[in-house]
Scaffold this motif. Sequence first.
Motif, PDB file in Angstrom:
ATOM      1  N   SER A 238      23.191  -2.768  23.112  1.00  0.00           N
ATOM      2  CA  SER A 238      22.554  -1.671  23.842  1.00  0.00           C
ATOM      3  C   SER A 238      23.514  -0.502  23.975  1.00  0.00           C
ATOM      4  O   SER A 238      24.739  -0.668  23.944  1.00  0.00           O
ATOM      5  N   ALA A 239      22.934   0.673  24.121  1.00  0.00           N
ATOM      6  CA  ALA A 239      23.718   1.888  24.306  1.00  0.00           C
ATOM      7  C   ALA A 239      23.006   2.785  25.303  1.00  0.00           C
ATOM      8  O   ALA A 239      21.773   2.896  25.292  1.00  0.00           O
ATOM      9  N   THR A 240      23.771   3.408  26.167  1.00  0.00           N
ATOM     10  CA  THR A 240      23.236   4.330  27.163  1.00  0.00           C
ATOM     11  C   THR A 240      24.106   5.578  27.202  1.00  0.00           C
ATOM     12  O   THR A 240      25.337   5.485  27.176  1.00  0.00           O
ATOM     13  N   TYR A 241      23.452   6.706  27.265  1.00  0.00           N
ATOM     14  CA  TYR A 241      24.181   7.967  27.438  1.00  0.00           C
ATOM     15  C   TYR A 241      23.530   8.733  28.577  1.00  0.00           C
ATOM     16  O   TYR A 241      22.297   8.876  28.629  1.00  0.00           O
ATOM     17  N   SER A 242      24.347   9.197  29.512  1.00  0.00           N
ATOM     18  CA  SER A 242      23.825   9.989  30.616  1.00  0.00           C
ATOM     19  C   SER A 242      24.681  11.242  30.807  1.00  0.00           C
ATOM     20  O   SER A 242      25.893  11.228  30.559  1.00  0.00           O
ATOM     21  N   ARG A 243      24.022  12.290  31.232  1.00  0.00           N
ATOM     22  CA  ARG A 243      24.698  13.562  31.508  1.00  0.00           C
ATOM     23  C   ARG A 243      24.183  14.088  32.838  1.00  0.00           C
ATOM     24  O   ARG A 243      22.976  14.237  33.024  1.00  0.00           O
ATOM     25  N   GLN A 244      25.085  14.360  33.784  1.00  0.00           N
ATOM     26  CA  GLN A 244      24.687  14.759  35.121  1.00  0.00           C
ATOM     27  C   GLN A 244      25.407  16.019  35.567  1.00  0.00           C
ATOM     28  O   GLN A 244      26.557  16.256  35.196  1.00  0.00           O
ATOM     29  N   GLU A 245      24.685  16.794  36.380  1.00  0.00           N
ATOM     30  CA  GLU A 245      25.252  18.008  36.963  1.00  0.00           C
ATOM     31  C   GLU A 245      24.960  18.017  38.458  1.00  0.00           C
ATOM     32  O   GLU A 245      23.864  17.641  38.884  1.00  0.00           O
ATOM     33  N   THR A 246      25.943  18.457  39.241  1.00  0.00           N
ATOM     34  CA  THR A 246      25.802  18.570  40.690  1.00  0.00           C
ATOM     35  C   THR A 246      26.080  20.005  41.108  1.00  0.00           C
ATOM     36  O   THR A 246      27.051  20.622  40.623  1.00  0.00           O
ATOM     37  N   ARG A 247      25.241  20.525  41.993  1.00  0.00           N
ATOM     38  CA  ARG A 247      25.402  21.914  42.416  1.00  0.00           C
ATOM     39  C   ARG A 247      26.737  22.090  43.133  1.00  0.00           C
ATOM     40  O   ARG A 247      27.077  21.338  44.051  1.00  0.00           O
ATOM     41  N   ASN A 281      29.298  -5.771  30.075  1.00  0.00           N
ATOM     42  CA  ASN A 281      28.951  -4.370  30.335  1.00  0.00           C
ATOM     43  C   ASN A 281      27.459  -4.139  30.075  1.00  0.00           C
ATOM     44  O   ASN A 281      27.069  -3.303  29.253  1.00  0.00           O
ATOM     45  N   PRO A 282      26.607  -4.885  30.754  1.00  0.00           N
ATOM     46  CA  PRO A 282      25.168  -4.786  30.468  1.00  0.00           C
ATOM     47  C   PRO A 282      24.616  -3.413  30.767  1.00  0.00           C
ATOM     48  O   PRO A 282      25.100  -2.702  31.653  1.00  0.00           O
ATOM     49  N   ASP A 283      23.591  -3.046  30.034  1.00  0.00           N
ATOM     50  CA  ASP A 283      22.922  -1.767  30.234  1.00  0.00           C
ATOM     51  C   ASP A 283      21.940  -1.928  31.388  1.00  0.00           C
ATOM     52  O   ASP A 283      20.848  -2.448  31.214  1.00  0.00           O
ATOM     53  N   PHE A 284      22.345  -1.491  32.562  1.00  0.00           N
ATOM     54  CA  PHE A 284      21.493  -1.612  33.735  1.00  0.00           C
ATOM     55  C   PHE A 284      21.077  -0.238  34.251  1.00  0.00           C
ATOM     56  O   PHE A 284      20.930  -0.023  35.447  1.00  0.00           O
ATOM     57  N   SER A 285      20.943   0.735  33.359  1.00  0.00           N
ATOM     58  CA  SER A 285      20.443   2.037  33.795  1.00  0.00           C
ATOM     59  C   SER A 285      19.066   1.852  34.398  1.00  0.00           C
ATOM     60  O   SER A 285      18.241   1.102  33.899  1.00  0.00           O
ATOM     61  N   GLN A 286      18.808   2.547  35.498  1.00  0.00           N
ATOM     62  CA  GLN A 286      17.567   2.357  36.241  1.00  0.00           C
ATOM     63  C   GLN A 286      16.452   3.137  35.567  1.00  0.00           C
ATOM     64  O   GLN A 286      16.272   4.329  35.764  1.00  0.00           O
ATOM     65  N   GLY A 685      13.210  -6.050  25.097  1.00  0.00           N
ATOM     66  CA  GLY A 685      14.546  -6.027  24.506  1.00  0.00           C
ATOM     67  C   GLY A 685      14.716  -4.999  23.422  1.00  0.00           C
ATOM     68  O   GLY A 685      15.804  -4.440  23.257  1.00  0.00           O
ATOM     69  N   THR A 686      13.672  -4.703  22.646  1.00  0.00           N
ATOM     70  CA  THR A 686      13.733  -3.652  21.632  1.00  0.00           C
ATOM     71  C   THR A 686      12.998  -2.440  22.179  1.00  0.00           C
ATOM     72  O   THR A 686      11.760  -2.360  22.125  1.00  0.00           O
ATOM     73  N   VAL A 687      13.764  -1.532  22.755  1.00  0.00           N
ATOM     74  CA  VAL A 687      13.181  -0.415  23.501  1.00  0.00           C
ATOM     75  C   VAL A 687      14.021   0.836  23.291  1.00  0.00           C
ATOM     76  O   VAL A 687      15.189   0.777  22.892  1.00  0.00           O
ATOM     77  N   PHE A 722      19.591   8.641  28.032  1.00  0.00           N
ATOM     78  CA  PHE A 722      18.962   8.025  26.866  1.00  0.00           C
ATOM     79  C   PHE A 722      19.439   6.586  26.797  1.00  0.00           C
ATOM     80  O   PHE A 722      20.626   6.297  26.970  1.00  0.00           O
ATOM     81  N   LYS A 723      18.524   5.699  26.541  1.00  0.00           N
ATOM     82  CA  LYS A 723      18.853   4.279  26.462  1.00  0.00           C
ATOM     83  C   LYS A 723      18.164   3.679  25.251  1.00  0.00           C
ATOM     84  O   LYS A 723      17.001   3.988  24.973  1.00  0.00           O
ATOM     85  N   ALA A 724      18.861   2.806  24.544  1.00  0.00           N
ATOM     86  CA  ALA A 724      18.258   2.091  23.420  1.00  0.00           C
ATOM     87  C   ALA A 724      18.873   0.697  23.333  1.00  0.00           C
ATOM     88  O   ALA A 724      20.070   0.526  23.566  1.00  0.00           O
TER      89      ALA A 724
END
Length: 730
Positions: A238-247, A281-286, A685-687, A722-724
Amino acid sequence: MKHRVAAASLLSAILAATAGAADRPQIQPVRASQPPSIDGRLDDAIWQAAEPLPETDWLTYNPLNGDHIQQRTEVRVAYDDRYLYFAFRCIDPEPAKVRGTLSRRDNVWNDDWVGLSLDSVGNGQQSYDLFVNPLGVQGDILNTPSAGENSAPDFVWDSGGSRTEQGYETEIRVPLTTVRFVSGTDVKMNVLFWRRVSRLGMSVSWPDVPAGRSFMERQATMVLHDLKRPLTLEVIPSATYSRQETRATERSFGPATSDPEFGGSVKYGVTSSSTVEGTINPDFSQVESDAFQVSVNQRFPLFFSEKRPFFMEGLGTFELAGVGGDAVMRTAVHTRRIVDPFWGFKSTGSQGKLGFAVLASGDDAPGRQLDDGLNPFLGDRKEFYIVRPQYSLGPSSYVGAIATDTEFGAGHNRVAGADFAMKKGDHRVAANFITTRTDATDGLTSKDGVGANGYYEYATKPFVLIQQVEHYDTGFQMDTAFQNQVGITQGWTYAGYALYPDAKKTPWLKRINPFVFLRYGNDRIQEGKPWLALAGVRFNTLRQGFFRLDVMRGEDAWVGQTFPTSQVRVMAEAQLARWLYFNTRAQWGRGVFYDPVNPYSGNERSYFAELGLQPTPRFNQSVTYDRVEFDRYSTGERVYTVNVLNTKTTFQVDRRLSARLLVQWDSSASVILTDFLASWELLPGTVAYAGYGSLIERQEWDGLDVQRQTGAYQTSQRGFFFKASYVHRF
């Protein structure tokens, strides 16, 4: 002599619980020489060769019991070396009124559906419950005697559905690698079939399920010859990429932070009936956001369900008899207590009548918490270890044990317990006993405690009686559990009676159920003796209609004081049309403002409404609204008003591809959450998911800092992820 009589009585109960297996109907599936195409059309050669189940009655089990309906159902069963196959022909005298929507998995419950309950091991301790609507959309549940129905797990299986001039047809294909069974010359599995007719609000089954009996008690025996469970080995990278911005200022955001992560898990079938699974390191993105709930002035903590795949599968096997429902302990193993796992290990399986489950994980979250800037265990992991064996005494009957251990810093929480459940005819008895030992993280203090729970249920078609007693010491602590209170001893009783009106005189009214609920306890922490008395009545109607009215009076204990409580509550829900669903409730009465220093009594009113609109099979719009008001009783002044609004818009392109938009508002926190998600799910699992979310808050800038819950609404955080993941089976 008394001990001999007790032992003989227990042996008789066990023999009686295991008897009846020989009385089960038998099914002899056809071995398929060529697999059918799972397209929801019963035109394959195997379905022409396979005989349908014997033409025996399908009888209702909910909300009526033992009645007939006009709709007929034909079932055919086949198998080969890799799959089980099930075919359903659902005949309806009014086929145009059959309800089927195109939706994501596990959203079929308001539709017509058909399915099966499969106990593949045959020991009456676990069943895979699979459902399909007329368009082939799936729903699945893991059912265990200790935890009941759990819709969180998603199993790998295939389905198809199509409408016909007579109603609809569906097919189900279950890989033998999905279910557990013991390979052999004659493999026996237990199965039951059911069907739901949405507009009638009626569910039927074959074999029938009399009132007070469980599905697993009534399943038929399915005999499969020369069957060997295929090797189970799957790898899920699995792979996850996140990008966040805070004011950062009133007019700009700070620099974006990105977080790419890679992980994976491996599952292996050690034997035909047991598996081991590990993850790093499981992909547990909500992916699914928790819906906002009213969190102001709550006596007990809010409960959020587990949504992470690694923990969901097999979760019910860790449950103890007697917990849940109205018990103080909602669940003995609540895996959301493991907040940010870095590694995990799980093993589940069975050997004959003995079943087992093991779970271990390392949680990074406690080592990242800062208490006033100090944490002597910064960077440490909290480790969780859980072991659960069970021995089957027959369908829905078992003895079991549990041991848990959590380790963090210089402290630990160690728990050992045993439980017991027996189902015999109309009677069900369950009990558990738990002992705990806890050392604080600094190693300087410790405490011990015991907990115990006893449960009895007598259920027939017209009458239900439930009694429960429970006790928890003030020193009781179970880190894996979700529990409302400790230092409490209490008991409660529920009694209900069902009346069935004449169908010819009132065809729209199916059941009337008056009931009472009584509870009394001793709260040693809050120093009081809370009690509650409730009486009410429920009505079940056509179109899945439900109406309830109840009245409650009691007393609640809080910080050494006792406060009067009262409540009048009204609930109603119905599927008014194929495209329109509503659910509402209102309650008002005396409540408590649970201030830890200066509590007081007040008048509380709450209102809830839910509306579901589905003008087409692909589009669904739901809106829920909560409002709670609290006025101080002595002065009448308004203490708080909370409004919570949740909306969910879903467009289902096909069974695999969908888009969803959530908008949630909480007036008490002055926040709005938006959450957009596009998802593609080939199978569990394939998502692939892509999402964008933002947090909008009321805030005002004073030139140096931000003041929250004042001023105008403004986006304070935003992010993309993004998660796959991909399942590869060997």
